[in-house]
Design a protein around this motif. Structure first.
Motif, PDB file in Angstrom:
ATOM      1  N   GLU A  50       0.801  -1.224   0.000  1.00  0.00           N
ATOM      2  CA  GLU A  50       0.000   0.000   0.000  1.00  0.00           C
ATOM      3  C   GLU A  50       0.842   1.286   0.000  1.00  0.00           C
ATOM      4  O   GLU A  50       0.654   2.162  -0.836  1.00  0.00           O
ATOM      5  N   ASP A  51       1.788   1.394   0.940  1.00  0.00           N
ATOM      6  CA  ASP A  51       2.573   2.635   1.077  1.00  0.00           C
ATOM      7  C   ASP A  51       3.407   2.929  -0.165  1.00  0.00           C
ATOM      8  O   ASP A  51       3.715   4.090  -0.453  1.00  0.00           O
ATOM      9  N   ILE A  52       3.739   1.880  -0.892  1.00  0.00           N
ATOM     10  CA  ILE A  52       4.558   2.032  -2.098  1.00  0.00           C
ATOM     11  C   ILE A  52       3.840   2.871  -3.169  1.00  0.00           C
ATOM     12  O   ILE A  52       4.462   3.437  -4.064  1.00  0.00           O
ATOM     13  N   LYS A  53       2.512   2.975  -3.051  1.00  0.00           N
ATOM     14  CA  LYS A  53       1.709   3.745  -4.024  1.00  0.00           C
ATOM     15  C   LYS A  53       1.808   5.253  -3.793  1.00  0.00           C
ATOM     16  O   LYS A  53       1.428   6.044  -4.644  1.00  0.00           O
ATOM     17  N   CYS A  54       2.302   5.640  -2.619  1.00  0.00           N
ATOM     18  CA  CYS A  54       2.429   7.059  -2.264  1.00  0.00           C
ATOM     19  C   CYS A  54       3.863   7.514  -2.552  1.00  0.00           C
ATOM     20  O   CYS A  54       4.826   6.957  -2.013  1.00  0.00           O
ATOM     21  N   LYS A  55       4.017   8.534  -3.393  1.00  0.00           N
ATOM     22  CA  LYS A  55       5.343   8.984  -3.831  1.00  0.00           C
ATOM     23  C   LYS A  55       6.242   9.359  -2.654  1.00  0.00           C
ATOM     24  O   LYS A  55       7.412   8.962  -2.592  1.00  0.00           O
TER      25      LYS A  55
END
Length: 302
Positions: A50-55
Protein backbone atom coordinates in the motif's frame (compact mmCIF):
# COMPACT_ATOMS: atom_id res chain seq x y z
CA UNK A 1 7.18 5.42 22.74
CA UNK A 2 9.55 7.03 20.26
CA UNK A 3 7.91 8.88 17.39
CA UNK A 4 10.70 10.63 15.50
CA UNK A 5 13.96 9.74 13.76
CA UNK A 6 15.76 12.28 15.94
CA UNK A 7 14.63 10.55 19.14
CA UNK A 8 15.77 7.16 17.83
CA UNK A 9 19.10 8.62 16.64
CA UNK A 10 19.65 10.07 20.10
CA UNK A 11 18.71 6.77 21.74
CA UNK A 12 20.97 4.64 19.55
CA UNK A 13 23.95 7.02 19.83
CA UNK A 14 24.66 5.63 23.30
CA UNK A 15 27.02 2.69 23.72
CA UNK A 16 24.11 0.40 24.64
CA UNK A 17 23.18 -0.31 21.03
CA UNK A 18 25.26 -2.07 18.39
CA UNK A 19 22.55 -2.65 15.77
CA UNK A 20 18.82 -2.36 15.16
CA UNK A 21 16.05 -4.39 13.54
CA UNK A 22 12.92 -2.57 12.36
CA UNK A 23 9.54 -3.96 11.30
CA UNK A 24 7.79 -2.20 8.39
CA UNK A 25 9.86 -0.42 5.77
CA UNK A 26 8.02 2.88 6.20
CA UNK A 27 6.69 3.00 9.79
CA UNK A 28 9.75 1.42 11.37
CA UNK A 29 12.37 2.25 8.77
CA UNK A 30 11.76 6.00 8.71
CA UNK A 31 12.59 6.16 12.41
CA UNK A 32 16.09 4.81 11.69
CA UNK A 33 16.93 7.61 9.29
CA UNK A 34 19.80 9.49 10.89
CA UNK A 35 20.79 6.57 13.09
CA UNK A 36 24.48 5.66 12.87
CA UNK A 37 24.20 2.01 13.84
CA UNK A 38 23.75 -0.74 11.23
CA UNK A 39 20.22 -2.07 10.85
CA UNK A 40 18.01 -4.58 9.08
CA UNK A 41 14.36 -4.29 8.01
CA UNK A 42 11.45 -6.72 8.04
CA UNK A 43 8.73 -5.87 5.54
CA UNK A 44 5.31 -5.64 7.16
CA UNK A 45 3.00 -6.06 4.19
CA UNK A 46 1.22 -2.72 3.93
CA UNK A 47 4.59 -1.08 3.21
CA UNK A 48 5.17 -2.89 -0.10
CA UNK A 49 1.47 -3.42 -0.85
CA UNK A 50 0.00 0.00 0.00
CA UNK A 51 2.57 2.64 1.08
CA UNK A 52 4.56 2.03 -2.10
CA UNK A 53 1.71 3.75 -4.02
CA UNK A 54 2.43 7.06 -2.26
CA UNK A 55 5.34 8.98 -3.83
CA UNK A 56 6.50 10.57 -0.57
CA UNK A 57 6.46 7.30 1.37
CA UNK A 58 8.08 5.46 -1.53
CA UNK A 59 11.02 7.88 -1.49
CA UNK A 60 11.50 7.41 2.25
CA UNK A 61 11.34 3.63 1.92
CA UNK A 62 13.85 3.66 -0.94
CA UNK A 63 16.31 5.67 1.15
CA UNK A 64 15.84 3.34 4.14
CA UNK A 65 16.31 0.21 2.02
CA UNK A 66 19.47 1.65 0.51
CA UNK A 67 20.99 2.02 3.98
CA UNK A 68 19.69 -1.27 5.40
CA UNK A 69 22.19 -4.14 5.56
CA UNK A 70 19.40 -6.61 4.79
CA UNK A 71 15.64 -6.82 4.39
CA UNK A 72 13.29 -9.74 5.02
CA UNK A 73 10.14 -10.49 3.02
CA UNK A 74 7.62 -13.08 4.21
CA UNK A 75 6.94 -14.34 0.68
CA UNK A 76 8.63 -14.49 -2.74
CA UNK A 77 5.79 -12.33 -4.07
CA UNK A 78 6.55 -9.64 -1.48
CA UNK A 79 10.25 -9.72 -2.38
CA UNK A 80 9.43 -9.33 -6.08
CA UNK A 81 7.19 -6.32 -5.41
CA UNK A 82 10.03 -4.58 -3.54
CA UNK A 83 12.71 -5.65 -6.05
CA UNK A 84 10.63 -4.31 -8.95
CA UNK A 85 10.60 -0.88 -7.31
CA UNK A 86 14.19 -0.96 -5.99
CA UNK A 87 16.20 -3.33 -8.27
CA UNK A 88 19.53 -2.52 -6.62
CA UNK A 89 18.23 -3.96 -3.34
CA UNK A 90 17.30 -7.38 -4.74
CA UNK A 91 20.42 -9.15 -3.44
CA UNK A 92 19.91 -7.94 0.10
CA UNK A 93 16.25 -9.06 0.33
CA UNK A 94 15.84 -12.49 1.95
CA UNK A 95 12.64 -14.54 2.03
CA UNK A 96 11.69 -15.97 5.43
CA UNK A 97 8.12 -16.92 6.22
CA UNK A 98 6.73 -16.25 9.68
CA UNK A 99 7.32 -18.95 12.26
CA UNK A 100 4.32 -19.99 14.31
CA UNK A 101 3.96 -21.46 17.78
CA UNK A 102 0.61 -21.74 19.55
CA UNK A 103 -0.08 -22.35 23.24
CA UNK A 104 -3.81 -22.39 24.07
CA UNK A 105 -4.85 -21.71 27.64
CA UNK A 106 -5.85 -24.88 29.48
CA UNK A 107 -8.23 -23.01 31.79
CA UNK A 108 -10.20 -21.06 29.18
CA UNK A 109 -13.97 -21.34 29.73
CA UNK A 110 -15.65 -21.37 26.29
CA UNK A 111 -19.20 -21.29 27.66
CA UNK A 112 -18.46 -18.34 29.91
CA UNK A 113 -16.85 -16.62 26.93
CA UNK A 114 -20.05 -17.11 24.90
CA UNK A 115 -22.18 -15.98 27.84
CA UNK A 116 -20.12 -12.80 28.28
CA UNK A 117 -20.47 -12.13 24.56
CA UNK A 118 -24.25 -12.35 24.84
CA UNK A 119 -24.51 -15.57 22.82
CA UNK A 120 -27.03 -18.08 24.26
CA UNK A 121 -25.05 -21.31 24.52
CA UNK A 122 -27.42 -23.60 26.39
CA UNK A 123 -30.44 -23.64 24.09
CA UNK A 124 -28.90 -25.20 20.98
CA UNK A 125 -25.89 -25.25 18.64
CA UNK A 126 -23.66 -22.19 18.28
CA UNK A 127 -21.57 -21.59 15.18
CA UNK A 128 -19.14 -18.77 15.98
CA UNK A 129 -16.82 -17.40 13.32
CA UNK A 130 -13.93 -15.34 14.73
CA UNK A 131 -12.46 -12.42 12.76
CA UNK A 132 -9.16 -11.65 14.48
CA UNK A 133 -7.53 -8.33 13.56
CA UNK A 134 -6.30 -4.98 14.80
CA UNK A 135 -9.12 -2.53 14.17
CA UNK A 136 -7.88 -0.42 11.26
CA UNK A 137 -9.22 0.19 7.78
CA UNK A 138 -6.84 -2.08 5.87
CA UNK A 139 -8.16 -5.05 7.88
CA UNK A 140 -11.69 -4.21 6.62
CA UNK A 141 -13.61 -5.94 9.45
CA UNK A 142 -16.89 -4.41 8.20
CA UNK A 143 -16.60 -6.10 4.77
CA UNK A 144 -18.79 -9.06 5.76
CA UNK A 145 -21.07 -7.42 8.32
CA UNK A 146 -24.13 -6.82 6.15
CA UNK A 147 -24.08 -10.23 4.45
CA UNK A 148 -23.40 -12.05 7.72
CA UNK A 149 -26.18 -10.22 9.53
CA UNK A 150 -28.61 -11.17 6.76
CA UNK A 151 -27.51 -14.82 7.11
CA UNK A 152 -27.96 -14.66 10.90
CA UNK A 153 -31.56 -13.49 10.47
CA UNK A 154 -32.24 -16.71 8.55
CA UNK A 155 -30.08 -18.90 10.79
CA UNK A 156 -29.77 -17.54 14.37
CA UNK A 157 -27.14 -20.18 15.26
CA UNK A 158 -24.42 -18.37 13.28
CA UNK A 159 -22.48 -15.50 14.84
CA UNK A 160 -19.48 -13.41 13.73
CA UNK A 161 -17.18 -12.19 16.49
CA UNK A 162 -14.69 -9.41 15.68
CA UNK A 163 -11.82 -9.41 18.13
CA UNK A 164 -8.59 -7.41 18.33
CA UNK A 165 -6.93 -4.23 19.61
CA UNK A 166 -8.28 -0.75 18.77
CA UNK A 167 -5.31 0.28 16.60
CA UNK A 168 -7.23 3.18 15.00
CA UNK A 169 -9.53 4.76 17.62
CA UNK A 170 -11.59 6.71 15.08
CA UNK A 171 -12.18 3.64 12.93
CA UNK A 172 -12.91 1.56 16.04
CA UNK A 173 -15.79 3.95 16.87
CA UNK A 174 -17.10 3.43 13.34
CA UNK A 175 -16.97 -0.35 13.81
CA UNK A 176 -18.75 -0.11 17.17
CA UNK A 177 -21.59 1.92 15.70
CA UNK A 178 -22.01 -0.38 12.71
CA UNK A 179 -21.97 -3.55 14.79
CA UNK A 180 -24.69 -2.20 17.11
CA UNK A 181 -27.06 -2.23 14.12
CA UNK A 182 -26.02 -5.68 12.85
CA UNK A 183 -27.72 -8.68 14.48
CA UNK A 184 -25.42 -11.69 14.75
CA UNK A 185 -22.23 -9.61 14.63
CA UNK A 186 -20.34 -8.88 17.85
CA UNK A 187 -17.35 -6.76 18.80
CA UNK A 188 -15.61 -8.85 21.45
CA UNK A 189 -13.16 -7.70 24.13
CA UNK A 190 -9.48 -8.47 23.62
CA UNK A 191 -8.09 -11.74 24.97
CA UNK A 192 -4.56 -12.72 25.94
CA UNK A 193 -2.83 -14.80 23.25
CA UNK A 194 -3.27 -18.12 25.14
CA UNK A 195 -6.98 -17.33 25.65
CA UNK A 196 -7.38 -16.31 22.01
CA UNK A 197 -5.78 -19.56 20.86
CA UNK A 198 -8.17 -21.50 23.11
CA UNK A 199 -11.15 -19.55 21.75
CA UNK A 200 -10.00 -20.21 18.17
CA UNK A 201 -9.80 -23.92 18.90
CA UNK A 202 -13.48 -23.92 19.89
CA UNK A 203 -14.88 -21.69 17.13
CA UNK A 204 -16.17 -22.90 13.78
CA UNK A 205 -13.64 -21.00 11.66
CA UNK A 206 -11.12 -18.16 11.61
CA UNK A 207 -12.06 -15.33 9.23
CA UNK A 208 -9.77 -12.85 7.47
CA UNK A 209 -11.40 -10.06 5.43
CA UNK A 210 -8.38 -7.76 4.96
CA UNK A 211 -8.15 -5.68 1.80
CA UNK A 212 -4.36 -6.01 1.99
CA UNK A 213 -2.17 -8.43 3.94
CA UNK A 214 1.49 -9.30 4.26
CA UNK A 215 1.30 -12.64 6.01
CA UNK A 216 -1.44 -13.07 8.58
CA UNK A 217 -0.16 -14.62 11.82
CA UNK A 218 -3.79 -15.27 12.86
CA UNK A 219 -4.34 -17.44 9.77
CA UNK A 220 -1.17 -19.44 10.45
CA UNK A 221 -2.09 -19.85 14.13
CA UNK A 222 -5.55 -21.14 13.19
CA UNK A 223 -3.96 -23.62 10.79
CA UNK A 224 -1.63 -24.79 13.54
CA UNK A 225 -4.61 -25.20 15.89
CA UNK A 226 -6.46 -27.22 13.20
CA UNK A 227 -9.19 -24.62 12.80
CA UNK A 228 -10.65 -24.01 9.31
CA UNK A 229 -9.74 -20.68 7.69
CA UNK A 230 -11.99 -18.55 5.48
CA UNK A 231 -9.95 -15.72 3.98
CA UNK A 232 -10.48 -12.96 1.44
CA UNK A 233 -8.83 -13.78 -1.87
CA UNK A 234 -5.97 -11.26 -1.88
CA UNK A 235 -2.29 -11.95 -2.75
CA UNK A 236 -1.06 -12.12 0.86
CA UNK A 237 -3.70 -14.70 1.80
CA UNK A 238 -3.52 -16.67 -1.44
CA UNK A 239 0.24 -17.06 -0.86
CA UNK A 240 -0.41 -19.28 2.18
CA UNK A 241 -3.84 -20.77 1.38
CA UNK A 242 -4.68 -23.16 -1.45
CA UNK A 243 -8.43 -22.94 -2.03
CA UNK A 244 -10.31 -26.03 -0.78
CA UNK A 245 -6.99 -27.64 0.16
CA UNK A 246 -5.62 -25.70 3.16
CA UNK A 247 -8.46 -23.19 3.52
CA UNK A 248 -11.26 -21.41 1.70
CA UNK A 249 -10.80 -18.18 -0.28
CA UNK A 250 -13.70 -15.82 -1.01
CA UNK A 251 -13.94 -12.78 -3.29
CA UNK A 252 -17.35 -11.41 -2.21
CA UNK A 253 -19.39 -11.42 1.01
CA UNK A 254 -21.95 -13.66 -0.72
CA UNK A 255 -19.26 -16.18 -1.62
CA UNK A 256 -18.10 -16.12 2.01
CA UNK A 257 -21.61 -17.11 3.17
CA UNK A 258 -21.86 -19.87 0.55
CA UNK A 259 -18.45 -21.31 1.48
CA UNK A 260 -19.26 -21.09 5.20
CA UNK A 261 -22.44 -23.10 4.65
CA UNK A 262 -20.53 -25.74 2.68
CA UNK A 263 -17.99 -25.97 5.51
CA UNK A 264 -20.73 -26.38 8.12
CA UNK A 265 -22.47 -29.08 6.09
CA UNK A 266 -19.43 -31.08 5.00
CA UNK A 267 -17.40 -32.49 7.92
CA UNK A 268 -15.21 -34.47 5.52
CA UNK A 269 -14.17 -31.26 3.70
CA UNK A 270 -13.46 -29.61 7.06
CA UNK A 271 -11.31 -32.52 8.24
CA UNK A 272 -9.33 -32.63 4.99
CA UNK A 273 -8.69 -28.87 5.05
CA UNK A 274 -7.49 -28.69 8.67
CA UNK A 275 -5.29 -31.78 8.26
CA UNK A 276 -3.53 -30.39 5.17
CA UNK A 277 -3.27 -26.91 6.73
CA UNK A 278 -1.59 -28.34 9.83
CA UNK A 279 0.89 -30.23 7.65
CA UNK A 280 1.60 -27.06 5.65
CA UNK A 281 2.32 -24.96 8.76
CA UNK A 282 4.59 -27.60 10.27
CA UNK A 283 6.56 -27.82 7.02
CA UNK A 284 6.80 -24.16 6.01
CA UNK A 285 6.34 -22.06 9.17
CA UNK A 286 8.66 -23.59 11.75
CA UNK A 287 9.61 -21.09 14.46
CA UNK A 288 12.95 -22.86 14.87
CA UNK A 289 13.80 -22.21 11.21
CA UNK A 290 12.75 -18.58 11.55
CA UNK A 291 14.97 -18.16 14.61
CA UNK A 292 18.03 -19.56 12.80
CA UNK A 293 17.54 -17.18 9.87
CA UNK A 294 17.29 -14.09 12.06
CA UNK A 295 20.19 -15.17 14.26
CA UNK A 296 22.37 -15.44 11.16
CA UNK A 297 21.21 -12.09 9.71
CA UNK A 298 21.57 -10.20 12.99
CA UNK A 299 25.04 -11.61 13.58
CA UNK A 300 25.99 -10.11 10.23
CA UNK A 301 25.14 -6.66 11.59
CA UNK A 302 27.94 -6.80 14.14
Amino acid sequence: MYESAAEIANLTSSDKFDAALAIHLYKGGRLLQGSRIPFGIIFGGTDVNEDIKCKEKRQVMGAVLERARFAVAFTVEMKELAAAEWPDARKKIYVQSQGIKTAPSQTFDWYRFLQNAGIPAGSGPVHLFLLVCGLRRVKDPLYLVEAFSEWHRKDPTVHLGIIGPAVDPLFTSEVEERVKRAPGVLLLPELSQPELHAALRSCLALVNSSSSEGMSAAILEAMDLEVPVLARNIPGNAAIIKHKETGLLFSTPQEFVALSKSLMNDPILEKEIVTRAKEYVEKHHSWEGERKTYQSLVQGLQ
